[in-house]
Scaffold this active site. Structure first.
Site, PDB file in Angstrom:
ATOM      1  N   ASP A   1      -0.255   5.201   0.999  1.00 40.93           N
ATOM      2  CA  ASP A   1      -0.507   6.179   2.062  1.00 40.93           C
ATOM      3  C   ASP A   1      -0.524   5.513   3.429  1.00 40.93           C
ATOM      4  O   ASP A   1      -1.293   4.578   3.675  1.00 40.93           O
ATOM      5  CB  ASP A   1      -1.830   6.902   1.823  1.00 40.93           C
ATOM      6  CG  ASP A   1      -1.748   7.920   0.706  1.00 40.93           C
ATOM      7  OD1 ASP A   1      -0.690   8.547   0.553  1.00 40.93           O
ATOM      8  OD2 ASP A   1      -2.751   8.092  -0.019  1.00 40.93           O
TER       9      ASP A   1
ATOM     10  N   ASP B   1       0.869  -1.175   0.000  1.00 42.84           N
ATOM     11  CA  ASP B   1       0.000   0.000   0.000  1.00 42.84           C
ATOM     12  C   ASP B   1       0.914   1.235   0.000  1.00 42.84           C
ATOM     13  O   ASP B   1       2.128   1.124   0.209  1.00 42.84           O
ATOM     14  CB  ASP B   1      -0.874  -0.039   1.251  1.00 42.84           C
ATOM     15  CG  ASP B   1      -1.661   1.236   1.471  1.00 42.84           C
ATOM     16  OD1 ASP B   1      -2.347   1.685   0.538  1.00 42.84           O
ATOM     17  OD2 ASP B   1      -1.583   1.791   2.578  1.00 42.84           O
TER      18      ASP B   1
END
Length: 241
Positions: A11, A9
């Protein structure tokens, strides 16, 4: 099960980006003459909604339903585009440090011949900015696949973005490990069949992560051999198909 790829991922996982996103939203609201302001508590709640435009829609529909008819998709997209431009200027000017252990684990994985990928519901331009400002030169080429918000029909916790990455990698989900920081990301990865490691970020530290391979404060102490062991153990305890 053989570990062949790591899917990260962006953020909150690669860097603590969410305060910059929150500040950019608030700056965009002020520039548009809106009296909205998202404090940390409000923003933490909104992070349970994947995607910036979706977050705006959720906020408008739930916090000010009387105003909702004035906010069609085009108006929300315009406000979000201004927010994105402001966020990217912040990153371009000040940069953001990667979270502890991220770069080392990626380098160790590359040396071992594992593929790297990114699966995020932020915009592709935000990903490109972070890769340019926070990673070494040429890091874009490290990633065999990148899927961003534009690539997913539905945002996390739906598995769409992970399914796109898996298709591009041409690697079975069981042979990968996803690295996430949030509950909705964990749900998305698990729904795509991915064993998932969680490193909670500032905004997600209080969430529950049932079903994760492990939950670590950060990646600083995680060596690839331990990650292989976690992945292998998950394979031995997985239910037979």
């Amino acid at each position: 099960m053989t570990l062949k790829a790591l899917i990260f991922d962006v953020d909150g996982t690669l860097a603590e980006t969410e305060e910059a996103h929150r500040a950019a939203f608030n700056d965009a609201f002020a520039a548009a003459g809106l009296d909205w302001r998202w404090d940390r508590e409000r923003y933490a709640e909104l992070l349970h909604v994947g995607g910036g435009r979706e977050r705006l829609r959720h906020f408008i529909d739930n916090a000010m339903p009387a105003s909702a008819p004035q906010w069609d998709d085009e108006r929300i997209a315009t406000l979000h585009a201004d927010k994105t431009a402001r966020y990217q200027r912040m990153i371009a000017e000040d940069g953001l440090p990667l979270r502890p252990g991220v770069l080392r684990l990626m380098e160790e994985a590359r040396q071992a011949g594992l593929a790297l990928a990114l699966a995020t519901t932020t915009s592709r331009s935000n990903v490109d900015m972070l890769l340019t400002k926070s990673f070494p030169d040429g890091a874009r080429a490290w990633f065999a696949a990148i899927a961003a918000g534009e690539d997913a029909t539905h945002k996390k916790p739906a598995p769409d973005v992970y399914e796109v990455v898996l298709e591009r990698l041409e690697v079975p989900a069981r042979d990968c490990v996803a690295v996430e920081d949030a509950r909705i990301g964990l749900e998305a990865a698990v729904a795509a069949g991915l064993p998932t490691l969680v490193t909670p970020s500032t905004y997600t530290a209080g969430e529950e992560f049932d079903g994760a391979l492990a939950v670590l404060d950060n990646l600083a102490g995680l060596r690839l051999d331990r990650l292989r062991a976690l992945h292998g153990a998950a394979g031995r305890t997985a239910p037979a198909p």
